[in-house]
Design an enzyme around this catalytic site. Structure first.
Site, PDB file in Angstrom:
ATOM      1  N   ASP A  69       0.941  -1.305  -0.106  1.00 20.74           N
ATOM      2  CA  ASP A  69       0.192   0.005   0.089  1.00 20.74           C
ATOM      3  C   ASP A  69       0.931   1.253   0.090  1.00 20.74           C
ATOM      4  OD1 ASP A  69       0.716  -0.820   2.606  1.00 20.74           O
ATOM      5  OD2 ASP A  69      -1.216  -0.929   3.356  1.00 20.74           O
ATOM      6  N   CYS A  94       1.895   4.853   9.027  1.00 19.53           N
ATOM      7  CA  CYS A  94       1.554   3.633   9.077  1.00 19.53           C
ATOM      8  C   CYS A  94       2.494   2.611   8.463  1.00 19.53           C
ATOM      9  CB  CYS A  94       0.148   3.564   8.613  1.00 19.53           C
ATOM     10  SG  CYS A  94      -0.684   1.912   9.084  1.00 19.53           S
ATOM     11  N   GLU A 128      -5.728   3.515   3.866  1.00 18.06           N
ATOM     12  CA  GLU A 128      -6.101   3.970   5.088  1.00 18.06           C
ATOM     13  C   GLU A 128      -7.254   4.701   4.770  1.00 18.06           C
ATOM     14  OE1 GLU A 128      -4.777   4.046   7.784  1.00 18.06           O
ATOM     15  OE2 GLU A 128      -2.604   3.483   7.203  1.00 18.06           O
ATOM     16  N   HIS A 154       2.857  -5.974   6.949  1.00 11.94           N
ATOM     17  CA  HIS A 154       2.652  -4.950   7.613  1.00 11.94           C
ATOM     18  C   HIS A 154       3.553  -4.629   8.549  1.00 11.94           C
ATOM     19  CE1 HIS A 154       0.707  -1.294   8.980  1.00 11.94           C
ATOM     20  NE2 HIS A 154      -0.301  -1.240   8.430  1.00 11.94           N
ATOM     21  N   HIS A 346       0.112   4.948  13.576  1.00 12.79           N
ATOM     22  CA  HIS A 346      -0.630   5.951  13.450  1.00 12.79           C
ATOM     23  C   HIS A 346      -0.305   7.060  14.537  1.00 12.79           C
ATOM     24  CE1 HIS A 346      -4.272   3.937  11.271  1.00 12.79           C
ATOM     25  NE2 HIS A 346      -3.251   3.753  10.769  1.00 12.79           N
TER      26      HIS A 346
END
Ligand SMILES: CC(=O)N[C@@H](CCC[C@H](N)C(=O)O)C(=O)O
Length: 373
Positions: A69, A94, A128, A154, A346
């Site tokens: 992403d 993130c 997001e 992630h 975050h």
């Protein structure tokens, strides 16, 4: 690519975070970086602000997909890094700068030494919000190059570098955004009885709806309602006519989201009556759970072992990921990559350890090769 080059890419990307579907600079940066790679086996197609890059295999029997992403968050960075965001109020908080760099590192290796199978790298916008995975899946390019297996990673700030984590089955929650607008009647702060105060209504609403989780949901079915933003009023001595709440709902079972939405609507009806106001609810983007295929998690566990890193069994997390939609279409898995940051996802001071980038590249490359063997 050596470690310094990878870190350079990460720092460049860190400086130019862009919000969902506005990732034009990021897209250009990735395309330019890929131009430096061996082009012989690459086919590149852009989609909105995203990119599909296929490394054509030598004797392909399947397409292995890897997704990164690419969007940032509307957070004002407070890291103090020399390479901090140059886009005021936006930050890669993130880890998507890591995700993109790792994908580029693995792509460069595969472009240099392709495997038998095709490998599709997907640089996906808007994770997001409002969600890039679902429209990307529906795109012609994805349907033409639909992978047979797909995976993604992630960053995990709470895990040390060298440790990765995943599990078979449910990994990430079902999510729904939540936007609630209150409209009442403003007026002088000295005459509250002549007004319908929406700051009082909205703030009471925030605390009251917490009872949905504690009193309306089976305790064995976990759920979260978090309100991240409250807006209302203009000045200290005027009663607010309007207020707005922005938040998110998270659940481990897809059907529990519907129960929570119904309950929020019931609370809203009661509030409309008791606070003499109108309430409008919008659920924004909804993400489907991330559900890992155990076969590929086992394969990954072997790769991690062979590469000399530590695999830790994960617990389900209430984070959301629209990668869940890709896993709904194509079997595969997602894993957490340890990046050891004192500040979490975050957070305006998120500081992932850059020595994890090389590990990510090595694991993605080795996993693709193992899937193909
Ligand atoms: C990994 C991660 O942090 N993902 C985000 C996804 C956001 C989905 C959507 N905007 C929402 O808030 O429901 C997360 O916040 O978990």
């Amino acid at each position: 690519m050596d470690e310094q080059t990878l870190i350079g890419i990460r720092r460049d990307l860190h400086q130019i975070p862009e919000l969902g579907f506005c990732e034009e600079q990021t897209q250009q940066y990735i395309l330019k970086a890929v131009k430096q790679f061996n082009q012989e086996h690459l086919t590149i197609k852009t989609w909105k602000t995203g990119i599909f890059i296929k490394v054509n295999g030598k004797n392909p029997k399947q397409i292995i997909g890897y997704r990164a992403d690419i969007d940032g968050l509307p957070i004002r960075e407070e890291t103090g890094f020399s390479f901090a965001s140059t886009h005021l109020g936006q930050m890669h908080a993130c880890g998507h700068d890591f995700h993109m760099t790792i994908a580029l590192g693995a792509l460069e290796r595969l472009a240099q030494a392709p495997i038998n199978d095709d490998v599709l790298f997907i640089f996906q916008p808007a994770e997001e919000g409002p969600g890039g995975a679902l429209p990307m899946i529906q795109s012609e390019v994805f349907q033409d190059w639909k992978p047979d297996i797909i995976f993604a990673l992630h960053v995990a700030p709470e895990l040390p570098v060298g440790t990765v984590s995943s599990k078979s089955g449910l990994l990430f929650a079902n999510t729904s955004e939540l936007f609630i607008d209150f409209k009442g009647k403003g007026g002088h702060a000295a005459y509250p009885h002549l007004t319908k105060d929406m700051v009082v209504a909205a703030s009471t609403f925030v605390t009251q709806i917490q009872q949905i989780v504690s009193r309306r949901i089976d305790p064995l079915e976990s759920a979260v309602i978090s309100i991240g933003k409250i807006d209302g009023g203009f000045v200290q001595n005027v009663i607010a006519e309007n207020a707005r709440l922005e938040g998110t709902i998270r659940t481990l079972q897809p059907q529990v989201i519907s129960t929570i939405k119904r309950e929020i609507e019931a609370f809203a009806k009661g509030f409309e009556y008791s606070h003499d106001c109108t309430i409008t609810i919008d659920y924004g983007a909804n993400y489907y759970q991330v559900y890992n295929d155990g076969t590929y998690v086992d394969l990954f566990r072997t790769v991690v072992d062979e590469e000399g890193y530590l695999f830790q069994d994960a617990k389900e997390a209430m984070t959301g990921e629209d990668f869940g939609y890709m896993l709904k279409e194509v079997p595969g898995f997602m894993f957490w990559l340890g990046v050891d940051s004192p500040f979490g996802l975050h957070h305006s001071k998120l500081a992932p350890d850059e020595s994890a980038i090389g590990i990510g590249v090595q694991l993605v490359d080795a996993t693709v090769r193992k899937m193909s063997s």
